[in-house]
Design an enzyme around this catalytic site. Structure first.
Site, mmCIF file in Angstrom:
data_model
loop_
_atom_site.group_PDB
_atom_site.id
_atom_site.type_symbol
_atom_site.label_atom_id
_atom_site.label_comp_id
_atom_site.label_asym_id
_atom_site.label_seq_id
_atom_site.Cartn_x
_atom_site.Cartn_y
_atom_site.Cartn_z
ATOM 1 N N ARG A 10 93.174 64.000 38.016
ATOM 2 C CA ARG A 10 92.181 64.223 36.960
ATOM 3 C C ARG A 10 92.799 64.889 35.738
ATOM 4 O O ARG A 10 92.251 64.826 34.639
ATOM 5 C CB ARG A 10 91.022 65.056 37.507
ATOM 6 C CG ARG A 10 89.859 65.161 36.530
ATOM 7 C CD ARG A 10 88.575 65.639 37.181
ATOM 8 N NE ARG A 10 87.523 65.793 36.187
ATOM 9 C CZ ARG A 10 86.242 65.935 36.459
ATOM 10 N NH1 ARG A 10 85.831 65.956 37.713
ATOM 11 N NH2 ARG A 10 85.351 66.069 35.491
ATOM 12 N N LYS B 191 82.071 68.485 35.134
ATOM 13 C CA LYS B 191 82.663 69.734 34.658
ATOM 14 C C LYS B 191 81.664 70.417 33.738
ATOM 15 O O LYS B 191 81.275 69.864 32.712
ATOM 16 C CB LYS B 191 83.960 69.465 33.894
ATOM 17 C CG LYS B 191 85.194 69.353 34.757
ATOM 18 C CD LYS B 191 86.416 69.335 33.846
ATOM 19 C CE LYS B 191 87.702 69.305 34.645
ATOM 20 N NZ LYS B 191 88.887 69.320 33.757
ATOM 21 N N ARG C 186 71.417 79.294 42.837
ATOM 22 C CA ARG C 186 72.576 78.721 43.543
ATOM 23 C C ARG C 186 72.658 77.198 43.412
ATOM 24 O O ARG C 186 73.260 76.528 44.238
ATOM 25 C CB ARG C 186 72.585 79.132 45.021
ATOM 26 C CG ARG C 186 72.762 80.627 45.216
ATOM 27 C CD ARG C 186 72.978 80.978 46.681
ATOM 28 N NE ARG C 186 73.256 82.404 46.821
ATOM 29 C CZ ARG C 186 72.323 83.335 46.991
ATOM 30 N NH1 ARG C 186 71.053 82.982 47.026
ATOM 31 N NH2 ARG C 186 72.650 84.601 47.117
ATOM 32 N N GLU D 67 90.004 68.198 40.834
ATOM 33 C CA GLU D 67 91.369 68.444 40.339
ATOM 34 C C GLU D 67 92.281 69.019 41.419
ATOM 35 O O GLU D 67 93.024 69.970 41.196
ATOM 36 C CB GLU D 67 91.338 69.385 39.120
ATOM 37 C CG GLU D 67 90.681 68.774 37.911
ATOM 38 C CD GLU D 67 90.806 69.640 36.666
ATOM 39 O OE1 GLU D 67 90.957 70.864 36.810
ATOM 40 O OE2 GLU D 67 90.749 69.093 35.560
ATOM 41 N N HIS E 258 85.987 69.843 18.434
ATOM 42 C CA HIS E 258 86.799 69.580 19.622
ATOM 43 C C HIS E 258 87.548 68.257 19.499
ATOM 44 O O HIS E 258 88.751 68.184 19.770
ATOM 45 C CB HIS E 258 85.909 69.570 20.874
ATOM 46 C CG HIS E 258 86.648 69.229 22.126
ATOM 47 N ND1 HIS E 258 87.625 70.057 22.676
ATOM 48 C CD2 HIS E 258 86.596 68.138 22.940
ATOM 49 C CE1 HIS E 258 88.112 69.504 23.772
ATOM 50 N NE2 HIS E 258 87.512 68.346 23.946
ATOM 51 N N LYS F 23 86.701 56.912 33.129
ATOM 52 C CA LYS F 23 86.549 58.301 33.585
ATOM 53 C C LYS F 23 85.986 58.346 35.002
ATOM 54 O O LYS F 23 86.428 59.156 35.827
ATOM 55 C CB LYS F 23 85.665 59.101 32.639
ATOM 56 C CG LYS F 23 85.565 60.559 33.094
ATOM 57 C CD LYS F 23 85.175 61.525 32.014
ATOM 58 C CE LYS F 23 85.316 62.966 32.504
ATOM 59 N NZ LYS F 23 84.893 63.943 31.487
ATOM 60 N N HIS G 36 93.105 73.053 22.944
ATOM 61 C CA HIS G 36 92.364 74.277 23.243
ATOM 62 C C HIS G 36 92.947 75.480 22.509
ATOM 63 O O HIS G 36 92.213 76.381 22.084
ATOM 64 C CB HIS G 36 92.335 74.514 24.751
ATOM 65 C CG HIS G 36 91.498 73.524 25.495
ATOM 66 N ND1 HIS G 36 91.623 73.300 26.849
ATOM 67 C CD2 HIS G 36 90.510 72.682 25.075
ATOM 68 C CE1 HIS G 36 90.762 72.373 27.227
ATOM 69 N NE2 HIS G 36 90.080 71.991 26.166
ATOM 70 N N ASN H 68 93.178 65.286 30.383
ATOM 71 C CA ASN H 68 93.439 66.387 29.449
ATOM 72 C C ASN H 68 94.611 66.097 28.519
ATOM 73 O O ASN H 68 95.216 67.040 27.971
ATOM 74 C CB ASN H 68 93.691 67.681 30.226
ATOM 75 C CG ASN H 68 92.412 68.264 30.787
ATOM 76 O OD1 ASN H 68 91.368 68.210 30.160
ATOM 77 N ND2 ASN H 68 92.491 68.789 31.991
ATOM 78 N N HIS I 298 95.028 68.098 25.346
ATOM 79 C CA HIS I 298 94.114 69.233 25.408
ATOM 80 C C HIS I 298 94.822 70.585 25.527
ATOM 81 O O HIS I 298 94.225 71.611 25.188
ATOM 82 C CB HIS I 298 93.133 69.044 26.562
ATOM 83 C CG HIS I 298 92.048 68.052 26.276
ATOM 84 N ND1 HIS I 298 92.318 66.746 25.930
ATOM 85 C CD2 HIS I 298 90.699 68.166 26.268
ATOM 86 C CE1 HIS I 298 91.170 66.104 25.734
ATOM 87 N NE2 HIS I 298 90.179 66.947 25.926
ATOM 88 N N GLU J 150 88.336 61.006 21.695
ATOM 89 C CA GLU J 150 88.302 60.856 23.153
ATOM 90 C C GLU J 150 88.343 59.382 23.549
ATOM 91 O O GLU J 150 88.908 59.022 24.581
ATOM 92 C CB GLU J 150 87.054 61.530 23.728
ATOM 93 C CG GLU J 150 87.016 63.043 23.577
ATOM 94 C CD GLU J 150 87.903 63.779 24.579
ATOM 95 O OE1 GLU J 150 88.599 63.114 25.369
ATOM 96 O OE2 GLU J 150 87.900 65.024 24.558
#
Length: 367
Positions: A246, A147, A125, A241, A270, A231, A257, A250, A253, A189
């Site tokens: 945030r 993330k 956990r 988010e 990527h 960032k 993706h 992206n 993106h 990026e």
């Protein structure tokens, strides 16, 4: 010997941490780990390419500092970001006797960081983890902000969590061993930050493009630090988010993706897909009258200087759109895009006509 250490704070209340940026400072990682309370065991996770370069020496230095250490290796490449790899690592942690006094140390690029972070977030956990990113893309983006996650066959990063690292140690000397293609991918990026938040930074990248491409140590440290600052600012405002702030990270993106999924993960890196995706998004914004074409032209020129692709592969347009509907920014199956309003400012836009999306894709396929 480490020189010119820069520290970028990530202000998240009781989950705050510091990003340490230097040259040669990977050797100081044991001291960073030892500063964490009640740590007796380190699980170093790396991949088959980075392990002999950096992870083995990191493991040895952690052992020399008095910690019990287990070094776990995954196959290099995007295909490792899968449920099967997570299950393998969970069982490896169990066999190693990992508990809440253990810390996961991710040594590698974005795949290693995302995967190791997700393992840390979910095992027992949640146990602590430290990021030691060794690629430019990971240093400026994926290692910061918490993330973590894995891919599904039909969607990038669709399973994951928000799990902040206890610390991030960035050694820009690791970039000297990075192949040109991987280094170039990371620069996508870097360019993104200029487009979404800082026009002066974008201009600086234009001016210093040659020094950046030559991997000048001082220039790289300052570029990486600025990206991390930008960032960290966004993450501090919108860690999970919830406000939409945030989402600006992206930019490009939604297209990216879909490109990765349709091409097969790892076929297009990527960062390469981000580069193409930014141009698609910029052309979409121009077609909507949100920006002048000069904004797209400046991006095209800078991305070309960094040897990044800007032309979309010959992919099925309708399949791309269907994949984009599964994007995490979509709501009720409706597409939403991060689009520029000017250089240095982007907004989350909904209600975009599908025909304009198709046109932006087709224009980018034509080059």
């Amino acid at each position: 010997m480490a020189v010119s250490l820069l520290h970028v704070p990530v202000d998240l209340g009781d989950q705050s941490y510091s990003i340490e940026i230097g040259s040669g400072n990977l050797a100081q990682l044991p001291a960073v780990v030892q500063q964490l309370a009640d740590v007796s065991h380190a699980i170093v996770i790396s991949d088959s390419e980075v392990r002999p370069l950096y992870a083995e020496s990191v493991s040895q230095s952690l052992e020399a500092a008095g910690l019990r250490v287990d070094l776990l290796e995954i196959a290099a490449g995007e295909s490792s970001k899968a449920a099967e790899t997570v299950a393998h690592l969970w069982n490896a942690l169990l066999q190693a006797g990992a508990d809440r006094f253990s810390v996961v140390v991710a040594v590698g690029g974005g795949v290693v960081g995302d995967l190791a972070g997700f393992v840390a977030a979910s095992y027992a956990r949640g146990i602590r983890f430290v990021q030691a990113p060794t690629t430019l893309l990971a240093q400026v983006d994926s290692s910061v902000g918490g993330k973590v996650g894995i891919n599904l066959a039909g969607g990038k990063n669709m399973v994951g969590a928000f799990w902040q690292p206890a610390a991030v140690v960035i050694d820009t000397e690791t970039l000297t061993s990075l192949p040109d293609r991987q280094f170039s991918a990371g620069l996508a990026e870097v360019v993104k930050y200029g487009v979404i938040m800082d026009p002066d930074f974008f201009s600086l990248l234009e001016q210093q493009a040659a020094a950046i491409w030559e991997r000048d140590a001082e220039t790289l440290r300052s570029v990486v630090a600025r990206c991390c600052q930008l960032k960290a600012e966004v993450v501090a405002e919108d860690e999970r988010e919830t406000s939409g702030r945030r989402a600006i990270l992206n930019y490009g993106h939604t297209f990216c993706h879909a490109i990765e999924a349709l091409s097969g993960y790892g076929t297009i890196l990527h960062g390469e897909a981000v580069s193409i995706g930014m141009i698609c998004a910029s052309r979409l914004a121009a077609s909507m009258g949100r920006i002048e074409s000069a904004v797209t032209d400046r991006q095209l020129a800078l991305l070309a200087q960094f040897q990044l692709p800007v032309q979309l592969p010959d992919l099925d347009v309708e399949e791309m759109i269907q994949l984009m509907r599964r994007d995490k920014k979509s709501q009720h199956g409706e597409l939403r895009f991060v689009l520029p309003a000017s250089l240095g400012q982007v907004e989350l836009v909904e209600g975009v006509e599908l025909e304009l999306v198709r046109s932006a894709i087709q224009e980018s396929q034509a080059g």
